[in-house]
Design an enzyme around this catalytic site. Structure first.
Site, PDB file in Angstrom:
ATOM      1  N   ASP A 178       1.087  -0.873   0.197  1.00 61.92           N
ATOM      2  CA  ASP A 178      -0.107   0.126  -0.039  1.00 61.92           C
ATOM      3  C   ASP A 178       1.100   0.877   0.390  1.00 61.92           C
ATOM      4  OD1 ASP A 178      -1.671   2.222   0.681  1.00 61.92           O
ATOM      5  OD2 ASP A 178      -3.563   0.051   0.880  1.00 61.92           O
ATOM      6  N   ILE A 179       1.084   1.796  -1.242  1.00 60.11           N
ATOM      7  CA  ILE A 179       1.227   3.106  -0.777  1.00 60.11           C
ATOM      8  C   ILE A 179       0.701   4.189   0.350  1.00 60.11           C
ATOM      9  CG2 ILE A 179       1.941   3.670  -3.556  1.00 60.11           C
ATOM     10  CD1 ILE A 179      -0.201   5.771  -3.351  1.00 60.11           C
ATOM     11  N   HIS A 224     -10.394  -5.715  -2.257  1.00 58.78           N
ATOM     12  CA  HIS A 224      -8.915  -6.039  -1.872  1.00 58.78           C
ATOM     13  C   HIS A 224      -9.180  -6.062  -0.027  1.00 58.78           C
ATOM     14  CE1 HIS A 224      -9.936  -1.633  -1.333  1.00 58.78           C
ATOM     15  NE2 HIS A 224      -9.101  -1.449  -0.465  1.00 58.78           N
ATOM     16  N   ASN A 227     -12.498  -3.179   3.943  1.00 59.28           N
ATOM     17  CA  ASN A 227     -13.458  -2.245   3.663  1.00 59.28           C
ATOM     18  C   ASN A 227     -14.206  -2.275   2.761  1.00 59.28           C
ATOM     19  OD1 ASN A 227     -12.101  -1.182   5.601  1.00 59.28           O
ATOM     20  ND2 ASN A 227     -10.861   0.155   4.016  1.00 59.28           N
TER      21      ASN A 227
END
Ligand code: AMP
Length: 136
Positions: free
Chosen positions: A30-31, A99, A86
């Site tokens: 994750d960025i 995801h 989520n």
């Protein structure tokens, strides 16, 4: 899906820090991580939420999540992690391609995944169970 950032990553159109890939799933960092090492596990076929995912993709995604979780634990020498997914706007989903977040946990990190607890009144808990059971 043309406008989907994760479809673009899957298609190699934008870069990612990829750590795992198989026929059905990809995993990359994750960025904007909650903790460093925070990974995403993403089905290659576009689906918005868990409910829309095919059973085979879902099964591949959860197996890949276990594989990545093990690798995270071995990399950072710590078996603690949270899995978060989520689903939908109200749940905080920002990227509309299903995801799974896999977040390594460390002693004294600043991440808090806590909620305040509500109470059911009287038989309300049974009513809730009945309402849900009807659709299983
Ligand atoms: P969610 O709120 O569950 O939809 O989270 C979406 C996550 O995707 C966020 O944590 C973002 O930091 C992450 N994200 C968005 N774009 C990218 C990207 N290009 N590469 C890696 N992670 C991304």
């Amino acid at each position: 899906m043309e406008d989907c950032v994760f479809c673009k990553i899957i298609g190699g159109k934008i870069p990612s820090a990829k750590i795992y890939e198989d026929e059905k799933v990809i995993s990359f960092l994750d960025i904007m991580p909650a903790n460093k090492g925070h990974c995403l596990v993403v089905p290659k076929i576009h689906a918005q939420t868990l409910v829309e995912m095919g059973d085979e993709d879902l099964s591949a995604a959860i197996k890949a999540t276990k594989k990545v979780a093990r690798a995270l634990s071995l990399s950072f020498g710590n078996g603690s992690f949270n899995i978060v997914m989520n689903n939908g706007k109200e749940a905080g989903q920002l990227v509309n391609h299903a995801h799974i977040h896999l977040i390594p946990r460390f002693q004294k990190d600043r991440l808090r995944i806590k909620w305040s607890h509500l109470k059911y009144e009287g038989d309300e808990i049974k009513d809730y169970a009945e309402k849900i059971k009807k659709f299983i």
